[in-house]
Write an enzyme that holds these catalytic residues in place. Structure first.
Site, PDB file in Angstrom:
ATOM      1  N   ASN A  15      -0.776  65.800 100.413  1.00 51.70           N
ATOM      2  CA  ASN A  15      -1.838  66.255  99.511  1.00 51.70           C
ATOM      3  C   ASN A  15      -2.372  67.646  99.848  1.00 51.70           C
ATOM      4  OD1 ASN A  15      -2.997  65.199 101.845  1.00 51.70           O
ATOM      5  ND2 ASN A  15      -4.798  64.403 100.800  1.00 51.70           N
TER       6      ASN A  15
ATOM      7  N   GLU B 274      -8.667  53.213  97.870  1.00 52.68           N
ATOM      8  CA  GLU B 274      -8.669  54.602  97.418  1.00 52.68           C
ATOM      9  C   GLU B 274      -7.961  54.750  96.075  1.00 52.68           C
ATOM     10  OE1 GLU B 274      -8.484  57.980 100.546  1.00 52.68           O
ATOM     11  OE2 GLU B 274      -7.086  56.452 101.238  1.00 52.68           O
TER      12      GLU B 274
ATOM     13  N   ALA C  50       5.259  65.997 105.232  1.00 55.09           N
ATOM     14  CA  ALA C  50       5.594  64.961 104.255  1.00 55.09           C
ATOM     15  C   ALA C  50       6.846  65.351 103.489  1.00 55.09           C
ATOM     16  CB  ALA C  50       4.437  64.765 103.282  1.00 55.09           C
TER      17      ALA C  50
ATOM     18  N   CYS D 195      -8.593  62.186 100.839  1.00 62.62           N
ATOM     19  CA  CYS D 195      -9.307  61.085 101.495  1.00 62.62           C
ATOM     20  C   CYS D 195     -10.809  61.288 101.422  1.00 62.62           C
ATOM     21  CB  CYS D 195      -8.851  60.960 102.943  1.00 62.62           C
ATOM     22  SG  CYS D 195      -8.943  62.517 103.848  1.00 62.62           S
TER      23      CYS D 195
ATOM     24  N   ARG E  45      -4.482  72.979 110.234  1.00 68.71           N
ATOM     25  CA  ARG E  45      -5.615  72.333 110.897  1.00 68.71           C
ATOM     26  C   ARG E  45      -5.194  71.680 112.213  1.00 68.71           C
ATOM     27  NH1 ARG E  45      -9.426  68.357 107.392  1.00 68.71           N
ATOM     28  NH2 ARG E  45      -7.974  66.709 107.989  1.00 68.71           N
TER      29      ARG E  45
ATOM     30  N   GLU F 265      -6.643  60.965 111.395  1.00 65.74           N
ATOM     31  CA  GLU F 265      -7.509  61.151 110.227  1.00 65.74           C
ATOM     32  C   GLU F 265      -6.905  60.302 109.126  1.00 65.74           C
ATOM     33  OE1 GLU F 265      -8.847  61.774 106.917  1.00 65.74           O
ATOM     34  OE2 GLU F 265      -7.766  63.680 106.930  1.00 65.74           O
ATOM     35  N   LEU F 266      -7.552  59.162 108.854  1.00 66.86           N
ATOM     36  CA  LEU F 266      -6.939  58.131 108.022  1.00 66.86           C
ATOM     37  C   LEU F 266      -7.632  58.020 106.661  1.00 66.86           C
ATOM     38  CD1 LEU F 266      -6.391  55.544 110.913  1.00 66.86           C
ATOM     39  CD2 LEU F 266      -4.867  57.370 110.132  1.00 66.86           C
TER      40      LEU F 266
ATOM     41  N   GLU G  31     -11.067  66.874 113.808  1.00 65.41           N
ATOM     42  CA  GLU G  31     -10.324  68.104 113.570  1.00 65.41           C
ATOM     43  C   GLU G  31     -11.299  69.171 113.105  1.00 65.41           C
ATOM     44  OE1 GLU G  31      -5.819  66.920 112.492  1.00 65.41           O
ATOM     45  OE2 GLU G  31      -7.216  66.682 110.819  1.00 65.41           O
TER      46      GLU G  31
ATOM     47  N   GLY H 241      -3.115  60.679 107.220  1.00 65.46           N
ATOM     48  CA  GLY H 241      -2.443  59.854 106.228  1.00 65.46           C
ATOM     49  C   GLY H 241      -3.143  58.521 106.073  1.00 65.46           C
ATOM     50  N   SER H 242      -2.412  57.539 105.598  1.00 64.28           N
ATOM     51  CA  SER H 242      -3.004  56.239 105.292  1.00 64.28           C
ATOM     52  C   SER H 242      -3.354  55.468 106.559  1.00 64.28           C
ATOM     53  CB  SER H 242      -2.045  55.414 104.446  1.00 64.28           C
ATOM     54  OG  SER H 242      -0.944  54.974 105.236  1.00 64.28           O
TER      55      SER H 242
ATOM     56  N   LYS I  26       6.040  67.201 111.649  1.00 60.32           N
ATOM     57  CA  LYS I  26       6.809  66.465 110.650  1.00 60.32           C
ATOM     58  C   LYS I  26       6.008  66.490 109.344  1.00 60.32           C
ATOM     59  CE  LYS I  26       9.088  63.429 108.223  1.00 60.32           C
ATOM     60  NZ  LYS I  26       8.216  63.547 107.051  1.00 60.32           N
TER      61      LYS I  26
END
Length: 474
Positions: A148, A378, A173, A281, A156, A247-248, A455, A225-226, A171
């Site tokens: 996203n 979400e 997406a 998120c 970041r 950071e979920l 972060e 991510g999720s 890595k």
């Protein structure tokens, strides 16, 4: 889209396997990108290990100057990065330019923080020994980023890791690897040594990341991510007792009190909901409006949402681009269908348009029941789900009734009450009379199952450092 191979040890490396990156506005193939395997991961780890020793030995000012140069170079190329973000992610031009600017700012911020890994010397009260505390680079870091924000979620993590003195393997997406690959020549020009930053696009994400997290040279894993994927990575990280920065997911409440400035509340809600098309998120997921102003708020929000122009984000007149893929679009449509079936009303939008591209229109739902699926998960799309409230304690309870705790939003002219509400909200961040909380200078992160660590801010660099204490007498 010049670079589509793996970036290892400062060079471009081909792979036997490749995958396509799709333009979500046209569903056409943008590029074929190399897909990394285990051998590529080992090569990247070797390169990062070699490069980190020399980089960590540099003075903080020397590392700072490289990061500052990276900011200058990226700032000079914002248009190019914005265009590439739009092509592979779909977001509208204004959103893409906003992300590119935000992404570059992390290099400037952490250029300034690189020289501020302050330690401490004090004296133990009982023994009289000196307590000396310093911060040291933690070690190699594996960075896993989402689709996203293909630029900002990378910078970041990269910027604080380099400021701390760490080498990294990133890595990106699979939906959006091109932006991060395009960043690498810029970092090389800024003076980042070969091998210090390596980029491994791959369709074998699970196996690739798990392999790296079990390498003893890796000491930090940073993931955005999720929550579901975050749990899996935490289990892998536990085997090596790695330092995690997670950071979920989020399920952000947006609370509009009866005394809110209506213009400010509408503007803030639009920003909190529609920034990045709701694919964030931090997006306002549950909008709680005091019943006494709900009709006016809903009418005005619907007017604003209806006025947004939907289309290919490369057209500068477009406000809302496509969602990133068909699965994301279909999930948003299912949320709307479920809410309507349970009693919600569609004020605008609410149906998938015909034609190519993964589009979904800006949508406002009113009278959303508590049982609707979108209240508990979400939405990750351009759907504003409005509920009402009358009691302050009740709306705080409802806002906190979720496993997530990333960000909340509060709108009220009564600063005393607003601050009391903020302190009772079980969230890592709160936007008070603001629809935007993200800032490189602020510690970004959540509580509960929205993540671990922070972060940005000074804390962001410390996630890539270990604290060492030396006891001494003289």
């Amino acid at each position: 889209m010049e670079h589509t191979d793996l970036y290892i040890d400062g060079d471009w490396r081909k792979s036997g396997d490749r995958f396509d990156v799709i333009n979500p506005a046209t569903e056409e193939v943008l590029a074929s990108v190399a897909s990394a395997d285990i051998a590529d991961a080992d090569a990247a780890l070797d390169a990062a290990e070699r490069a980190m020793g020399e980089w960590a030995a540099r003075t903080p000012r020397q590392r700072s100057e490289v990061l500052r140069k990276a900011w200058e170079l990226m700032t000079a190329q914002l248009d190019d990065f914005a265009r590439l973000i739009t092509l592979e992610n779909g977001k509208a031009r204004a959103d893409a330019m906003g992300e590119a600017t935000y992404a570059a700012e992390f290099f400037r911020w952490f250029a300034e923080e690189a020289v501020r890994a302050d330690g401490m010397i004090t004296r133990a009260p009982s023994s009289g020994a000196r307590i000396m505390v310093q911060h040291k680079p933690a070690g190699l870091a594996v960075l896993v980023t989402p689709w996203n924000y293909p630029a900002a979620m990378g910078t970041r993590k990269i910027a604080p890791a380099l400021a701390a003195g760490c080498g990294v393997i990133i890595k990106p997406a699979s939906e959006t690897p091109l932006t991060m690959l395009a960043l690498m020549p810029l970092l090389a020009e800024a003076g980042v040594p070969p091998g210090l930053v390596n980029v491994l696009p791959s369709r074998r994400t699970g196996a690739l990341v798990d392999h790296m997290l079990h390498d003893p040279r890796v000491r930090v894993v940073s993931f955005t991510g999720s929550t579901g994927v975050g749990r899996k990575l935490l289990k892998s990280a536990a085997d090596q007792v790695l330092k995690p920065a997670m950071e979920l997911g989020g399920n952000a409440p947006c609370i509009i009190f009866e005394d809110a400035d209506m213009n400010e509340a509408i503007d803030g809600t639009m920003q909190a909901k529609m920034r990045n098309l709701g694919e964030a998120c931090t997006a306002a997921n549950r909008i709680y409006v005091h019943r006494s102003i709900a009709a006016e708020f809903t009418r005005r929000l619907t007017e604003r949402m209806s006025a947004l122009r939907l289309g290919d984000g490369s057209d500068p007149s477009v406000d809302v681009g496509p969602l990133v893929n068909a699965a994301t679009r279909d999930k948003v449509a299912e949320f709307v269908q479920d809410a309507v079936a349970k009693g919600a009303r569609i004020e605008c939008g609410g149906s998938v348009p015909e034609g190519r591209g993964f589009f979904y229109p800006p949508t406002v739902l009113s009278g959303v029941p508590e049982a609707a699926d979108c209240v508990h998960d979400e939405i990750f799309g351009p759907v504003a789900a409005i509920q009402t409230f009358t009691d302050q304690d009740d709306v705080i309870r409802r806002a906190n009734d979720t496993e997530y705790g990333l960000v909340a939003y509060v709108f009220s002219r009564d600063f005393r009450r607003a601050m009391q509400v903020c302190e009772r909200l079980d969230y890592g961040m709160v936007g008070l009379n603001r629809g935007l909380v993200s800032d490189p200078a602020a510690p970004f992160g959540g509580v509960k199952q929205s993540g671990l660590g922070r972060e940005g801010g000074h804390e962001g660099m410390l996630e890539f450092m270990e604290t060492q204490y030396i006891s001494a007498s003289w």
